[in-house]
Scaffold this active site. Structure first.
Site, short mmCIF file in Angstrom:
data_model
loop_
_atom_site.label_atom_id
_atom_site.label_comp_id
_atom_site.label_asym_id
_atom_site.label_seq_id
_atom_site.Cartn_x
_atom_site.Cartn_y
_atom_site.Cartn_z
N ASP A 57 0.85 -1.18 0.00
CA ASP A 57 0.00 0.00 0.00
C ASP A 57 0.90 1.23 0.00
O ASP A 57 1.72 1.41 0.89
CB ASP A 57 -0.88 -0.03 1.25
CG ASP A 57 -1.78 1.18 1.39
OD1 ASP A 57 -1.71 2.07 0.53
OD2 ASP A 57 -2.55 1.22 2.36
N ARG A 111 4.88 1.99 10.16
CA ARG A 111 4.84 3.20 9.35
C ARG A 111 5.81 4.21 9.95
O ARG A 111 5.46 4.98 10.85
CB ARG A 111 3.42 3.76 9.27
CG ARG A 111 2.44 2.81 8.57
CD ARG A 111 1.04 3.38 8.44
NE ARG A 111 0.15 2.41 7.80
CZ ARG A 111 -1.17 2.61 7.67
NH1 ARG A 111 -1.73 3.73 8.13
NH2 ARG A 111 -1.92 1.70 7.08
N GLN A 126 -4.47 -3.76 12.47
CA GLN A 126 -5.86 -3.63 12.06
C GLN A 126 -6.37 -4.95 11.50
O GLN A 126 -5.60 -5.84 11.16
CB GLN A 126 -6.03 -2.51 11.02
CG GLN A 126 -5.32 -2.73 9.70
CD GLN A 126 -5.46 -1.54 8.76
OE1 GLN A 126 -5.52 -0.38 9.19
NE2 GLN A 126 -5.52 -1.81 7.47
N ASP A 246 -14.47 6.93 4.69
CA ASP A 246 -13.91 6.73 6.03
C ASP A 246 -15.04 6.73 7.05
O ASP A 246 -15.97 7.55 6.97
CB ASP A 246 -12.94 7.86 6.38
CG ASP A 246 -11.63 7.77 5.60
OD1 ASP A 246 -11.35 6.71 5.02
OD2 ASP A 246 -10.89 8.78 5.58
N GLU A 259 -11.09 8.52 13.37
CA GLU A 259 -11.31 7.55 12.31
C GLU A 259 -11.06 6.14 12.83
O GLU A 259 -10.01 5.86 13.41
CB GLU A 259 -10.38 7.84 11.12
CG GLU A 259 -10.55 6.85 9.97
CD GLU A 259 -9.49 7.00 8.89
OE1 GLU A 259 -9.11 5.97 8.30
OE2 GLU A 259 -9.03 8.14 8.66
N SER A 262 -11.33 2.73 7.17
CA SER A 262 -11.51 3.21 5.80
C SER A 262 -11.79 2.00 4.93
O SER A 262 -11.30 0.90 5.21
CB SER A 262 -10.27 3.97 5.31
OG SER A 262 -9.17 3.10 5.17
#
Length: 345
Positions: A57, A111, A126, A246, A259, A262
């Site tokens: 991604d 990340r 996730q 989202d 959030e 998504s």
């Protein structure tokens, strides 16, 4: 140091041991609810993939994946996934799943370019899920029907936790509100996208904002989205664009929007070509994943990701994601949080 918000008078509702127990309860209950609602089979997933295949991604296209060479593979470069947005589509195709059935998995990622704050960590966990669909399912109504099922899972989990921890009463509204990013831009032209999210989450409690990644009427975008998985360019049939979005809720502890997920209908051959051109990265069409997609070799799917630590953070009314997961934080942030009664694991 990253930005950290310190709620006035914050006191955790559960101690550390209770929190650890509750995390297990939430994760076990929610993933069973999700898999039942969406007909998802659990699969194992990679932590890293080969560089240069187009599988990772790319997020906004500027974040650097963590790469490393493998001694026993002639120094082949592998990279830690940012998410499994494209890998899952390959898996659904490989398994030959019929429309209406799909997969979910535990995704763990690093990340390194994340800006650290109450909601953002270097470590990402996730539930990544992907559902096989038909070409006829590529509609905004189908997307909304799936969002409603996921929201139903959130409501069920919220009651499940309240039933075991009465100090955490339910806060989610009965239903989720659907809004379009371009409508929000017209309604709040002088506010930033994050400020718009604040306003609508405060008003409605839970919203799904449709059309993330595509250009709005003023030329801006609501939020970044890579051009090669979600379809944010196709017409919805009601004057809008975007078959993705989202899911956000109102966080009463931080008094801000949050959030949780998504998701979107994935690009087909036409929308991929359009979106690669719009972002000026047509060269990606030569990557292995993209070539297979453009040749019609991948199933039509709808998929997304649901933050595990964020979900637990929301349901347990925590002020910082570091109260849920073990990560690494700037020492200054750790000390500031400690002095404010926020114990980072």
């Amino acid at each position: 140091m990253g930005h950290v918000q310190l709620p006035d008078g914050y006191v955790p509702l559960l101690n550390e041991k209770q929190t650890e127990h509750a995390i297990v309860l939430i994760k076990d209950f929610f993933q069973l609810s999700l898999s039942t609602q969406l007909n998802l089979t659990r699969v194992t997933a990679p932590l890293f993939v080969k560089s240069g295949l187009g599988l990772n991604d790319d997020l906004n296209g500027i974040e650097r994946p963590v790469r490393f060479p493998v001694k026993d593979m002639n120094e082949t470069q592998l990279e830690i996934v940012h998410s499994l947005a494209k890998w899952k589509r390959l898996k659904v195709t490989e398994l030959g799943l019929d429309p209406g059935f799909g997969i979910y998995t535990d995704m763990n990622a690093i990340r390194a370019d994340e800006e650290l704050d109450n909601l953002h960590s270097l470590y990402v966990d996730q539930w990544d899920w992907e559902l096989s669909i038909t070409p006829q399912d590529r509609t905004i109504m189908y997307l909304k029907s799936v969002v409603k099922k996921i929201y139903r899972c959130l409501k069920q989990t919220e009651f499940f936790i309240y039933d075991r921890y009465p100090s955490i009463p339910p806060a989610l509204p009965e239903s989720i509100t659907f809004l379009y990013a371009d409508d929000l831009q017209r309604q709040f032209p002088n506010k930033t996208p994050k400020e718009r999210e604040y306003e609508v989450c405060r008003t409605y409690g839970a919203v799904f904002i449709i059309g993330i990644g595509g250009a709005l009427s003023d030329g801006s975008i609501h939020d970044g989205r890579a051009p090669d998985y979600d379809d944010w360019s196709s017409e919805t049939g009601d004057g809008h664009k975007g078959l993705n979005g989202d899911l956000l809720v109102w966080n009463s502890v931080l008094q801000n929007s949050m959030e949780l997920s998504s998701m979107g209908i994935r690009v087909n051959e036409n929308s991929l070509a359009v979106q690669l051109a719009e972002r000026g990265c047509e060269e990606r069409a030569e990557l292995a994943f993209h070539k297979r997609l453009l040749s019609g070799g991948l199933r039509q799917t709808l998929g997304g990701g649901i933050g595990q630590s964020r979900l637990c953070m929301y349901f347990l009314r925590k002020a910082h994601i570091g109260e849920i997961q073990v990560s690494t934080w700037p020492e200054e942030m750790r000390l500031v949080c400690q002095n404010a009664g926020i114990k980072l694991l």
